[in-house]
Scaffold this motif. Structure first.
Motif, mmCIF file in Angstrom:
data_model
loop_
_atom_site.group_PDB
_atom_site.id
_atom_site.type_symbol
_atom_site.label_atom_id
_atom_site.label_comp_id
_atom_site.label_asym_id
_atom_site.label_seq_id
_atom_site.Cartn_x
_atom_site.Cartn_y
_atom_site.Cartn_z
ATOM 1 N N GLU A 178 11.173 8.336 2.635
ATOM 2 C CA GLU A 178 10.236 7.683 1.712
ATOM 3 C C GLU A 178 9.988 8.522 0.470
ATOM 4 N N GLU A 179 9.915 9.827 0.653
ATOM 5 C CA GLU A 179 9.592 10.679 -0.476
ATOM 6 C C GLU A 179 10.653 10.567 -1.582
ATOM 7 N N LEU A 180 11.916 10.487 -1.167
ATOM 8 C CA LEU A 180 12.999 10.392 -2.146
ATOM 9 C C LEU A 180 13.024 9.002 -2.792
ATOM 10 N N MET A 240 11.460 5.432 -7.378
ATOM 11 C CA MET A 240 10.638 4.337 -7.891
ATOM 12 C C MET A 240 9.727 4.829 -9.008
ATOM 13 N N ARG A 241 9.121 5.986 -8.782
ATOM 14 C CA ARG A 241 8.230 6.569 -9.794
ATOM 15 C C ARG A 241 8.955 6.674 -11.137
ATOM 16 N N GLN A 242 10.195 7.125 -11.100
ATOM 17 C CA GLN A 242 10.910 7.340 -12.367
ATOM 18 C C GLN A 242 11.353 6.020 -13.002
ATOM 19 N N VAL A 243 11.614 5.006 -12.181
ATOM 20 C CA VAL A 243 11.933 3.696 -12.764
ATOM 21 C C VAL A 243 10.698 3.146 -13.489
ATOM 22 N N ILE A 244 9.546 3.255 -12.836
ATOM 23 C CA ILE A 244 8.301 2.791 -13.479
ATOM 24 C C ILE A 244 8.078 3.564 -14.777
ATOM 25 N N THR A 245 8.301 4.874 -14.734
ATOM 26 C CA THR A 245 8.113 5.681 -15.943
ATOM 27 C C THR A 245 9.026 5.200 -17.067
ATOM 28 N N HIS A 246 10.269 4.871 -16.729
ATOM 29 C CA HIS A 246 11.210 4.347 -17.721
ATOM 30 C C HIS A 246 10.686 3.030 -18.318
ATOM 31 N N ALA A 278 0.823 -1.216 0.000
ATOM 32 C CA ALA A 278 0.000 0.000 0.000
ATOM 33 C C ALA A 278 0.860 1.270 0.000
ATOM 34 N N ARG A 279 1.968 1.189 0.726
ATOM 35 C CA ARG A 279 2.846 2.338 0.892
ATOM 36 C C ARG A 279 3.398 2.835 -0.455
ATOM 37 N N TRP A 280 3.594 1.937 -1.419
ATOM 38 C CA TRP A 280 4.246 2.324 -2.667
ATOM 39 C C TRP A 280 3.289 2.511 -3.838
ATOM 40 N N LYS A 284 14.809 16.032 -4.953
ATOM 41 C CA LYS A 284 14.172 15.438 -6.134
ATOM 42 C C LYS A 284 14.894 15.779 -7.428
ATOM 43 N N ASP A 285 15.610 16.909 -7.394
ATOM 44 C CA ASP A 285 16.226 17.357 -8.647
ATOM 45 C C ASP A 285 17.517 16.624 -8.977
#
Ligand SMILES: [Zn+2]
Length: 589
Positions: A366-368, A373-379, A256-258, A436-437
């Motif tokens: 967690e935010e970082l 993770m978000r960007q790996v999924i996007t890739h 759920a966390r991710w 994040k940058d």
């Protein structure tokens, strides 16, 4: 699909006889120690197949999609005769359905025995493992399931082997394979011609029906079928929803966390599709609960999914299933392996920790971690949208810009998410970048590529839109014009490599190599390509047109075009380009 005692049966409706199906063979359970050449889930063979009734049997035929001609042309007959389909299965009709509108055939032996069409081991692997025979007593059909447009078969296959990848004393290789048979659309999607300068995966075929002197190789990009719901509004330039958006369902096993980050990783592409005129083109949804949809199943080919694999593997994959006739992507399954988080945590600490205080402990905020993770999924979703890796993209950004908070806030680390440029290790303590940058994100190349591949044109045929596609590519303006280099050419161009950042990582030689020697024309290709300057280009082999020195501004595309003009870019040529001067500069590989 029926099961009676230990026998498995397919019921083939008359209406589907002769229709095109895609049959994909995958290894779903890899034997221990098999190493790199087998990875779970990757497809071994994809075939276009048809069921055909001949007298009292039903045949499963494998159709070549490599050669085509329009059915209306006389040459179509010859193309068919010279590409006679292989019969990979033949099944006596065991029973008829109601009104004889369907035939029931026993497929137990086809899937349960050692059949070359469904085997998890090819001839080379059989040699490598010293396979002596298939052992039927230790092999079985694990499951067979039918869905509205697909059938999924899982088999356990066991072989006697002299040199198995693990447990040598056991003299056995056991693996699980999975066959997916997916009904393809009745009318193939209109294809879009590929262009080697734009990084899409492709399907190839030879068309004998074109009005040219010889048969022509045709290459189409793989992409989803996106059509505007309101074509008139689309033509006016308004953002329009597609008739059928691309939808990814989350594996219910996702912690759920991710979940939030996985969804955002998918929907990161929404704003990119807006460049192609589509809004809400791609959506991420929770899998429906059993109460909402008792029939929902991750194996149902109507659903694309992001699978969460509880595995020690540190990776993520993004394969897709496409229609070999048109390149249409019909289904995709992204897998995120749980332990991949560990790899990224380590990279963040090692590569950014000095300048990024939030990446200095084993327990990264967690935010970082979520952003990563978000960007790996996007890739991975990028691959599933048809995009290849593009390792040259990071060379479009000046090195000093990677130290600028305002630049990295907008652009991240590379011009595309499809690069292996993961986090910013150029920025120094005191540069003032936000956590994040330091992390990659979609960029201007993604905007370009999605528009190029997905924008609907008004041209009446795929041939007629080629001029428009070329104009989109050559007429680019803006600070970061799109460029692409395939991974196969990596040895010929030092900018085209993984994990590098910035435009000028080799320019720090200041025109000298690491021995302090001034670089000159004899250092050739690499200097030329790196700096894009004007130097003599000596391609180095005599007598075939390549030996003449060439003068001019040189780009990779230019070199490849010149090589193509004299017979193509082949292995030997690669070595040649790679060697000249490369040793002095420290070549990539
Ligand atoms: Zn990738």
């Amino acid at each position: 699909m029926h099961k009676v005692d230990d026998r498995f049966f397919f019921e083939v409706p008359d209406s589907l006889a002769g229709r095109d199906f895609l049959m994909v063979t995958r290894v779903s359970g890899v034997p221990a120690g098999a190493g790199g050449f087998l990875s779970a889930g990757s497809s071994l063979v994809e075939r276009l197949v048809r069921w055909e009734r001949v007298n009292d049997r039903v045949l499963l035929k494998s159709i070549s999609t490599g050669a085509v001609a329009d059915d209306s042309l006389p040459i179509a007959r010859s193309v068919a005769q010279n590409n006679y389909p292989a019969i990979i299965g033949a099944f006596p009709i065991a029973a008829y359905g109601k009104d004889s509108a369907s035939y029931v055939v026993d497929v137990t032996d086809f899937f349960g025995a050692d059949n070359p069409a469904t085997s998890g081991l090819d001839a080379a692997q059989r040699r490598a493992y010293g396979v002596r025979r298939f052992d039927a007593a230790r092999s079985y059909i694990a499951s067979m399931r039918g869905f509205p447009i697909n059938i999924e078969v899982r088999q356990v296959q066991t072989f006697d082997a002299a040199t198995p990848p693990s447990d040598a004393d056991g003299a056995t290789v056991t693996m699980e394979t999975r066959q997916s048979i997916v009904l393809l659309p009745k009318v193939p999607m209109r294809p879009r011609y590929a262009d080697a300068r734009v990084g899409y995966f492709t399907v190839d075929r030879v068309n004998y029906g074109l009005d040219v002197q010889k048969a022509e190789n045709q290459e189409f990009i793989t992409r989803w079928r996106l059509e505007p719901k309101d074509p008139a509004a689309y033509a006016r330039g308004e953002l329009v929803e597609p008739v059928k958006p691309i939808v990814y369902y989350l594996d219910p096993a996702t912690p759920a966390r991710w979940k939030r980050y996985v969804k955002e990783g998918v929907e990161n592409w929404q704003k990119v599709f807006e460049k192609a005129g589509f809004k809400n083109a791609i959506l991420a949804k929770d899998a429906p609960s059993k109460a909402d949809d008792p029939d929902f199943d991750l194996d149902d080919a109507r659903y694309s999914i992001v699978r969460w694999a509880a595995s020690l593997v540190r990776n993520a994959t993004g394969p897709h299933t496409h229609d070999p006739r048109s390149g249409e992507i019909v289904n995709s399954e992204i897998t995120w392996y749980h332990n991949h988080m560990r790899s990224y945590r380590n990279w963040l600490i090692m590569e950014t920790g000095a300048a990024n205080p939030s990446a200095r402990s084993l327990d990264i905020p967690e935010e970082l971690m979520g952003e990563t993770m978000r960007q790996v999924i996007t890739h991975e979703i990028g691959h599933a949208l048809g995009l290849q890796h593009n390792m040259i993209a990071s060379a479009s950004f000046p090195v000093d810009s990677l130290r600028s908070p305002s630049f990295t806030r907008v652009y991240g680390v590379s011009a595309t998410i499809m690069d292996y440029a993961r986090q910013n290790y150029v920025a120094q303590p005191g540069d003032g970048l936000q956590p994040k940058d330091f992390i990659r994100r979609v960029g201007p190349f993604d905007d370009f590529a999605i528009n190029w591949g997905y924008r609907v044109t008004t041209a009446p045929t795929p041939e007629a839109e080629r001029a428009t596609l070329n104009r989109w590519l050559t007429g680019q303006t803006g600070p970061f014009p799109y460029r692409f280099a395939s991974q196969q050419l990596a040895a010929g161009d030092p900018r085209n490599q993984t994990e590098d950042l910035g435009a000028t990582h080799l320019e720090r030689t200041d025109g000298r190599n690491h021995e302090g020697e001034a670089l000159g024309p004899r250092h050739l290709m690499h200097i030329q390509i790196i700096l894009g300057g004007v130097l003599d280009l000596h391609l180095g082999v005599g007598g075939d047109g390549l030996g003449k020195p060439h003068r001019g501004v040189v780009s990779v595309e230019h070199v490849v075009a010149r090589l193509a003009a004299v017979g193509g870019f082949h292995q030997q040529t690669t070595i040649l380009l790679h060697c000249q001067g490369a040793d002095r500069l420290g070549c990539v590989g």
